[in-house]
Design a protein around this motif. Sequence first.
Motif, PDB file in Angstrom:
ATOM      1  N   ASN A  14      -7.888   3.099 -15.052  1.00  0.00           N
ATOM      2  CA  ASN A  14      -6.859   2.070 -14.975  1.00  0.00           C
ATOM      3  C   ASN A  14      -6.975   1.262 -16.266  1.00  0.00           C
ATOM      4  O   ASN A  14      -7.964   0.569 -16.472  1.00  0.00           O
ATOM      5  CB  ASN A  14      -7.092   1.197 -13.739  1.00  0.00           C
ATOM      6  CG  ASN A  14      -5.940   0.265 -13.483  1.00  0.00           C
ATOM      7  OD1 ASN A  14      -4.793   0.683 -13.518  1.00  0.00           O
ATOM      8  ND2 ASN A  14      -6.239  -0.992 -13.236  1.00  0.00           N
ATOM      9  N   PHE A  16       0.622  -6.779  -7.885  1.00  0.00           N
ATOM     10  CA  PHE A  16       1.366  -5.523  -7.860  1.00  0.00           C
ATOM     11  C   PHE A  16       2.598  -5.627  -8.742  1.00  0.00           C
ATOM     12  O   PHE A  16       3.207  -6.691  -8.847  1.00  0.00           O
ATOM     13  CB  PHE A  16       1.793  -5.200  -6.420  1.00  0.00           C
ATOM     14  CG  PHE A  16       0.630  -5.054  -5.484  1.00  0.00           C
ATOM     15  CD1 PHE A  16       0.095  -3.810  -5.212  1.00  0.00           C
ATOM     16  CD2 PHE A  16       0.057  -6.173  -4.892  1.00  0.00           C
ATOM     17  CE1 PHE A  16      -0.997  -3.687  -4.354  1.00  0.00           C
ATOM     18  CE2 PHE A  16      -1.024  -6.057  -4.039  1.00  0.00           C
ATOM     19  CZ  PHE A  16      -1.554  -4.808  -3.771  1.00  0.00           C
ATOM     20  N   ASN A  43      -5.065  -8.951  -9.526  1.00  0.00           N
ATOM     21  CA  ASN A  43      -5.050  -8.729  -8.079  1.00  0.00           C
ATOM     22  C   ASN A  43      -3.609  -8.842  -7.585  1.00  0.00           C
ATOM     23  O   ASN A  43      -3.291  -9.601  -6.672  1.00  0.00           O
ATOM     24  CB  ASN A  43      -5.963  -9.713  -7.339  1.00  0.00           C
ATOM     25  CG  ASN A  43      -6.157  -9.295  -5.890  1.00  0.00           C
ATOM     26  OD1 ASN A  43      -6.009  -8.123  -5.548  1.00  0.00           O
ATOM     27  ND2 ASN A  43      -6.448 -10.252  -5.030  1.00  0.00           N
ATOM     28  N   GLU A  95      -5.802  -1.645 -18.644  1.00  0.00           N
ATOM     29  CA  GLU A  95      -5.090  -2.923 -18.659  1.00  0.00           C
ATOM     30  C   GLU A  95      -5.478  -3.672 -19.924  1.00  0.00           C
ATOM     31  O   GLU A  95      -6.662  -3.794 -20.238  1.00  0.00           O
ATOM     32  CB  GLU A  95      -5.455  -3.755 -17.431  1.00  0.00           C
ATOM     33  CG  GLU A  95      -5.068  -3.086 -16.126  1.00  0.00           C
ATOM     34  CD  GLU A  95      -5.460  -3.875 -14.886  1.00  0.00           C
ATOM     35  OE1 GLU A  95      -5.997  -4.989 -15.025  1.00  0.00           O
ATOM     36  OE2 GLU A  95      -5.223  -3.368 -13.780  1.00  0.00           O
ATOM     37  N   ASP A 155       0.838  -1.209   0.000  1.00  0.00           N
ATOM     38  CA  ASP A 155       0.000   0.000   0.000  1.00  0.00           C
ATOM     39  C   ASP A 155       0.866   1.249   0.000  1.00  0.00           C
ATOM     40  O   ASP A 155       0.587   2.214  -0.718  1.00  0.00           O
ATOM     41  CB  ASP A 155      -0.941   0.020   1.207  1.00  0.00           C
ATOM     42  CG  ASP A 155      -2.100  -0.955   1.070  1.00  0.00           C
ATOM     43  OD1 ASP A 155      -2.351  -1.445  -0.059  1.00  0.00           O
ATOM     44  OD2 ASP A 155      -2.754  -1.238   2.098  1.00  0.00           O
ATOM     45  N   HIS A 205       2.444  -0.165  -8.885  1.00  0.00           N
ATOM     46  CA  HIS A 205       1.085  -0.094  -9.428  1.00  0.00           C
ATOM     47  C   HIS A 205       0.334  -1.342  -9.009  1.00  0.00           C
ATOM     48  O   HIS A 205       0.915  -2.421  -8.917  1.00  0.00           O
ATOM     49  CB  HIS A 205       1.099  -0.056 -10.957  1.00  0.00           C
ATOM     50  CG  HIS A 205       1.783   1.130 -11.542  1.00  0.00           C
ATOM     51  ND1 HIS A 205       1.263   2.407 -11.452  1.00  0.00           N
ATOM     52  CD2 HIS A 205       2.950   1.239 -12.238  1.00  0.00           C
ATOM     53  CE1 HIS A 205       2.084   3.248 -12.076  1.00  0.00           C
ATOM     54  NE2 HIS A 205       3.107   2.563 -12.551  1.00  0.00           N
ATOM     55  N   ARG A 206      -0.957  -1.199  -8.824  1.00  0.00           N
ATOM     56  CA  ARG A 206      -1.810  -2.359  -8.595  1.00  0.00           C
ATOM     57  C   ARG A 206      -2.361  -2.775  -9.955  1.00  0.00           C
ATOM     58  O   ARG A 206      -2.927  -1.952 -10.667  1.00  0.00           O
ATOM     59  CB  ARG A 206      -2.954  -2.009  -7.649  1.00  0.00           C
ATOM     60  CG  ARG A 206      -3.868  -3.190  -7.426  1.00  0.00           C
ATOM     61  CD  ARG A 206      -4.999  -2.872  -6.459  1.00  0.00           C
ATOM     62  NE  ARG A 206      -5.340  -4.126  -5.809  1.00  0.00           N
ATOM     63  CZ  ARG A 206      -5.161  -4.403  -4.554  1.00  0.00           C
ATOM     64  NH1 ARG A 206      -4.665  -3.492  -3.759  1.00  0.00           N
ATOM     65  NH2 ARG A 206      -5.469  -5.573  -4.069  1.00  0.00           N
ATOM     66  N   ILE A 207      -2.165  -4.028 -10.302  1.00  0.00           N
ATOM     67  CA  ILE A 207      -2.699  -4.570 -11.543  1.00  0.00           C
ATOM     68  C   ILE A 207      -3.995  -5.272 -11.151  1.00  0.00           C
ATOM     69  O   ILE A 207      -3.982  -6.381 -10.630  1.00  0.00           O
ATOM     70  CB  ILE A 207      -1.712  -5.553 -12.222  1.00  0.00           C
ATOM     71  CG1 ILE A 207      -0.312  -4.939 -12.331  1.00  0.00           C
ATOM     72  CG2 ILE A 207      -2.250  -6.006 -13.571  1.00  0.00           C
ATOM     73  CD1 ILE A 207      -0.211  -3.718 -13.193  1.00  0.00           C
ATOM     74  N   ARG A 208      -5.098  -4.608 -11.367  1.00  0.00           N
ATOM     75  CA  ARG A 208      -6.379  -5.085 -10.852  1.00  0.00           C
ATOM     76  C   ARG A 208      -6.788  -6.428 -11.440  1.00  0.00           C
ATOM     77  O   ARG A 208      -7.304  -7.282 -10.736  1.00  0.00           O
ATOM     78  CB  ARG A 208      -7.457  -4.030 -11.075  1.00  0.00           C
ATOM     79  CG  ARG A 208      -7.120  -2.753 -10.320  1.00  0.00           C
ATOM     80  CD  ARG A 208      -8.227  -1.752 -10.269  1.00  0.00           C
ATOM     81  NE  ARG A 208      -7.770  -0.506  -9.676  1.00  0.00           N
ATOM     82  CZ  ARG A 208      -7.523  -0.307  -8.401  1.00  0.00           C
ATOM     83  NH1 ARG A 208      -7.649  -1.290  -7.554  1.00  0.00           N
ATOM     84  NH2 ARG A 208      -7.117   0.854  -7.961  1.00  0.00           N
ATOM     85  N   ARG A 209      -6.559  -6.624 -12.719  1.00  0.00           N
ATOM     86  CA  ARG A 209      -6.969  -7.880 -13.357  1.00  0.00           C
ATOM     87  C   ARG A 209      -6.337  -9.087 -12.678  1.00  0.00           C
ATOM     88  O   ARG A 209      -6.934 -10.145 -12.571  1.00  0.00           O
ATOM     89  CB  ARG A 209      -6.612  -7.863 -14.836  1.00  0.00           C
ATOM     90  CG  ARG A 209      -6.940  -9.176 -15.494  1.00  0.00           C
ATOM     91  CD  ARG A 209      -6.803  -9.138 -16.992  1.00  0.00           C
ATOM     92  NE  ARG A 209      -7.257 -10.396 -17.524  1.00  0.00           N
ATOM     93  CZ  ARG A 209      -8.494 -10.692 -17.829  1.00  0.00           C
ATOM     94  NH1 ARG A 209      -9.440  -9.793 -17.646  1.00  0.00           N
ATOM     95  NH2 ARG A 209      -8.822 -11.870 -18.301  1.00  0.00           N
TER      96      ARG A 209
END
Length: 174
Positions: A159, A109, A107, A161, A92, A101-105
């Motif tokens: 975001n 980093f 879940n 991706e 965080d 960066h958080r790579i949401r797809r």
Amino acid sequence: MPHAHHSDACPGCAAAPQAAFARHDHSHCSGDVLARAEALAAEQGVKLTPVRRRVLEILLEEHRALGAYDVLQRLAGEGFGNQPPVAYRALDFLVENGLAHRIRRLNAFAACMHPGEAHAPAFLICRACNHVAEAPAAPVREALDHAAAALGFAIERSNIEALGLCPACRGAGA
């Protein structure tokens, strides 16, 4: 905003997203990013503690996004403790301070390859090997802002991706 690049950035990692998927001197680019991250932390008056620094180093070891659990396993194996908050707090911190960066797809980093630079990258994610590259997304963001404005909508955050295959996995017929 255009994506600025440092002249001493590793051509394989930072300057050319397509080369991030190719073989290159990764130790050079990760060392450069780590040095810029340390300078940025000092500039912002925040502390890159040993655990935060180690998490950033772990993220920099490969062009692959790592989940918090993967990071925690590495930290535990190196004596940093095995409680999930250890990894989550460090991740965080890195995201909040523009160092990851958080790579949401996924879940997961990934280390920011351009810490301290104003940029809004698109993340190119290989669906076969999970390698991730940052690509400048200013033209995409401008088009999105324009399309949203036509509907009276003001985008505050996005975001981007993209999922596909990196050159190595395309060559392997993944």
